[in-house]
Design a protein around this motif. Structure first.
Motif, PDB file in Angstrom:
ATOM      1  N   GLY A  18       0.565  -1.419  -0.292  1.00  0.00           N
ATOM      2  CA  GLY A  18       0.000   0.237   0.425  1.00  0.00           C
ATOM      3  C   GLY A  18       0.503   1.259  -0.775  1.00  0.00           C
ATOM      4  O   GLY A  18       1.969   0.904  -0.846  1.00  0.00           O
ATOM      5  N   PHE A  19       0.560   2.172   0.801  1.00  0.00           N
ATOM      6  CA  PHE A  19       0.531   3.694   0.057  1.00  0.00           C
ATOM      7  C   PHE A  19       2.205   3.813   0.567  1.00  0.00           C
ATOM      8  O   PHE A  19       2.601   3.362   1.671  1.00  0.00           O
ATOM      9  CB  PHE A  19       0.030   4.681   1.487  1.00  0.00           C
ATOM     10  N   CYS A  20       3.007   4.533  -0.128  1.00  0.00           N
ATOM     11  CA  CYS A  20       4.559   5.284   0.204  1.00  0.00           C
ATOM     12  C   CYS A  20       4.191   6.494   0.468  1.00  0.00           C
ATOM     13  O   CYS A  20       3.271   7.271  -0.161  1.00  0.00           O
ATOM     14  CB  CYS A  20       5.446   4.435  -1.175  1.00  0.00           C
ATOM     15  N   ALA A  21       5.710   6.942   0.698  1.00  0.00           N
ATOM     16  CA  ALA A  21       5.828   8.373   1.521  1.00  0.00           C
ATOM     17  C   ALA A  21       5.420   9.491   0.618  1.00  0.00           C
ATOM     18  O   ALA A  21       4.596  10.298   0.702  1.00  0.00           O
ATOM     19  CB  ALA A  21       7.129   8.875   2.155  1.00  0.00           C
ATOM     20  N   GLY A  22       5.450   8.768  -0.435  1.00  0.00           N
ATOM     21  CA  GLY A  22       5.633  10.542  -1.878  1.00  0.00           C
ATOM     22  C   GLY A  22       4.074  10.409  -1.935  1.00  0.00           C
ATOM     23  O   GLY A  22       3.614  10.995  -2.483  1.00  0.00           O
ATOM     24  N   VAL A  23       3.506   8.809  -1.723  1.00  0.00           N
ATOM     25  CA  VAL A  23       1.356   9.313  -2.354  1.00  0.00           C
ATOM     26  C   VAL A  23       1.138   9.655  -1.631  1.00  0.00           C
ATOM     27  O   VAL A  23       0.733  10.560  -1.765  1.00  0.00           O
ATOM     28  CB  VAL A  23       1.753   7.953  -2.464  1.00  0.00           C
ATOM     29  N   ASP A  24       1.507   9.309  -0.180  1.00  0.00           N
ATOM     30  CA  ASP A  24       0.725   9.718   0.880  1.00  0.00           C
ATOM     31  C   ASP A  24       1.230  11.442   1.636  1.00  0.00           C
ATOM     32  O   ASP A  24      -0.033  11.901   1.476  1.00  0.00           O
ATOM     33  CB  ASP A  24       1.586   9.171   2.752  1.00  0.00           C
ATOM     34  N   ARG A  25       1.944  12.005   0.495  1.00  0.00           N
ATOM     35  CA  ARG A  25       2.565  13.807   0.697  1.00  0.00           C
ATOM     36  C   ARG A  25       1.813  13.830  -0.504  1.00  0.00           C
ATOM     37  O   ARG A  25       1.044  15.118  -0.365  1.00  0.00           O
ATOM     38  CB  ARG A  25       3.718  13.735   0.471  1.00  0.00           C
ATOM     39  N   ALA A  26       1.574  13.359  -1.267  1.00  0.00           N
ATOM     40  CA  ALA A  26       0.967  14.025  -2.300  1.00  0.00           C
ATOM     41  C   ALA A  26      -0.221  14.151  -2.484  1.00  0.00           C
ATOM     42  O   ALA A  26      -0.828  14.922  -2.572  1.00  0.00           O
ATOM     43  CB  ALA A  26       1.160  13.154  -4.266  1.00  0.00           C
ATOM     44  N   ILE A  27      -1.426  12.802  -1.586  1.00  0.00           N
ATOM     45  CA  ILE A  27      -2.266  13.346  -1.473  1.00  0.00           C
ATOM     46  C   ILE A  27      -2.370  14.238   0.140  1.00  0.00           C
ATOM     47  O   ILE A  27      -3.266  15.000  -0.150  1.00  0.00           O
ATOM     48  CB  ILE A  27      -3.351  12.392  -1.153  1.00  0.00           C
ATOM     49  N   LYS A  28      -1.651  14.345   0.406  1.00  0.00           N
ATOM     50  CA  LYS A  28      -1.125  15.712   1.789  1.00  0.00           C
ATOM     51  C   LYS A  28      -1.965  16.659   1.167  1.00  0.00           C
ATOM     52  O   LYS A  28      -2.485  17.410   1.337  1.00  0.00           O
ATOM     53  CB  LYS A  28      -0.474  15.658   2.332  1.00  0.00           C
ATOM     54  N   ILE A  29      -0.937  17.188  -0.074  1.00  0.00           N
ATOM     55  CA  ILE A  29      -1.151  18.204  -0.720  1.00  0.00           C
ATOM     56  C   ILE A  29      -1.758  18.481  -1.100  1.00  0.00           C
ATOM     57  O   ILE A  29      -2.551  19.824  -1.364  1.00  0.00           O
ATOM     58  CB  ILE A  29       0.845  18.560  -1.858  1.00  0.00           C
ATOM     59  N   VAL A  30      -3.131  17.775  -1.813  1.00  0.00           N
ATOM     60  CA  VAL A  30      -4.099  18.308  -2.569  1.00  0.00           C
ATOM     61  C   VAL A  30      -5.634  18.766  -1.218  1.00  0.00           C
ATOM     62  O   VAL A  30      -5.534  19.508  -1.553  1.00  0.00           O
ATOM     63  CB  VAL A  30      -4.486  17.327  -3.207  1.00  0.00           C
ATOM     64  N   GLU A  31      -4.838  17.889  -0.352  1.00  0.00           N
ATOM     65  CA  GLU A  31      -6.063  18.145   1.035  1.00  0.00           C
ATOM     66  C   GLU A  31      -5.591  19.936   1.313  1.00  0.00           C
ATOM     67  O   GLU A  31      -6.652  19.774   1.639  1.00  0.00           O
ATOM     68  CB  GLU A  31      -5.929  17.587   1.926  1.00  0.00           C
ATOM     69  N   MET A  32      -4.242  20.004   1.655  1.00  0.00           N
ATOM     70  CA  MET A  32      -4.025  21.097   2.459  1.00  0.00           C
ATOM     71  C   MET A  32      -4.141  22.250   1.287  1.00  0.00           C
ATOM     72  O   MET A  32      -4.816  23.107   1.994  1.00  0.00           O
ATOM     73  CB  MET A  32      -2.584  21.165   2.393  1.00  0.00           C
TER      74      MET A  32
END
Length: 320
Positions: A18-32
């Motif tokens: 599942g999720f890696c750090a790069g994916v986690d960060r990218a999703i967080k960027i859209v949400e933020m």
């Protein structure tokens, strides 16, 4: 009448998955970005290759487009985790757009590597998949003709570099470790002076998920990989499973896609997920098996991950 007992099934759950750090960060960027600037926020290309994730962000106010000219000038635009050609941020800056780059830092590292070799007068060879957004983005860091693409060991024989003694190679971060090794060996055999990266370009998450599948594959009758058909790292997990001795591997996005007939009679199943698949989809698949089998789950862990990437400063600053 007594109910027929459910057949037993042992599920070997690969870890990491599942999720890696790069994916986690990218999703967080859209949400933020949505929190900071409100909806809509535009995203060039799928932020990560997963329909469930994209649909969730769309519901929150993200609008996904393929090209910059589909975005209005007065709304923020985010570049996907796969990276973009240099021309894209240049065009956004020229149009005075507010943009945030969600390129995975490990992909950015490959971009920097390519630029450094180019500055030293070397022509680049890229090991990658033609048409994949990451390959397009990486090749687009340098002028046309400065990056030669190879997808297989056979492609190496057809390369026509400017100067066989002035070459370096880079790779897409989501490739099969074993396939890439074969291509690197072919490059080294044909171009003994070719310069490789100090450390493997294939990212830690891709490598770790493939190693976990190799550990699971010999134990199981079938392997399910949860991921999108356009996700390079997910498709590689299917191939790695087959190569590591698993008789049957299946790529599914959701539980509804499971081909139950193909799994008839199994007693041991491996489950993993690509780097852009969220845990909720893994749980959904396991729950689907619980309705048909008497399930026991064993986690097969081959590595622990504690990598975290910071989001860009513009999102860490308060809206004021």
């Amino acid at each position: 009448m007594t109910e027929k007992p459910m057949p037993p099934l042992k599920i070997y759950l690969a870890a990491p998955r599942g999720f890696c750090a790069g994916v986690d960060r990218a999703i967080k960027i859209v949400e933020m970005a949505l929190e900071k600037w409100g909806a809509p926020v535009y995203v060039r290309h799928e932020i990560v290759h997963n329909k469930y994730v994209v649909d969730e962000l769309r519901d929150k106010g993200a609008i996904f487009v393929e090209e910059l000219d589909e975005c209005p000038l007065d709304r923020p635009v985010i570049f996907s985790a796969h990276g973009v050609p240099k021309s894209v941020p240049e065009a956004a800056a020229a149009r005075q757009m507010l943009y945030v780059d969600a390129t995975c830092p490990l992909v950015s590292k490959v971009h920097i590597e390519a630029e450094r070799h180019h500055a030293n007068g070397l022509q680049m060879v890229m090991i990658g998949h033609a048409g994949h957004p990451e390959t397009i983005g990486t090749m687009g860091q340098l002028p046309p003709g400065e990056v030669l693409l190879v997808e297989t060991p056979a492609d190496v024989a057809g390369l026509s570099p400017r100067d066989a003694g002035r070459l370096a190679y880079i790779t897409q971060t989501t490739l099969s470790v074993d396939d890439t090794l074969e291509i690197v060996q072919a490059l080294n055999a044909r171009f003994p002076d070719i310069i490789g990266p100090h450390k493997e370009d294939i990212c830690y998450a891709t490598t770790n998920r493939q190693e976990a599948v190799k550990a699971v594959a010999p134990k199981v009758d079938a392997l399910l990989v949860i991921g999108a058909p356009n996700s390079s790292n997910s498709r590689r997990l299917v191939e790695v499973g087959a190569r590591a001795g698993c008789a049957y591997s299946q790529l599914v996005q959701r539980a509804v896609e499971i081909d139950w007939r193909a799994l008839d009679g199994i007693t041991a199943l491996g489950i993993t997920a690509g780097a852009s698949a969220p845990q909720v989809l893994i749980d959904e698949v396991i729950d689907a098996f619980r309705t048909r089998y008497d399930v026991t789950v064993e986690v097969v862990e081959t590595a622990q991950e504690n990598v975290e990437f910071k989001v860009p400063r513009v999102l860490r600053e308060s809206a004021a």
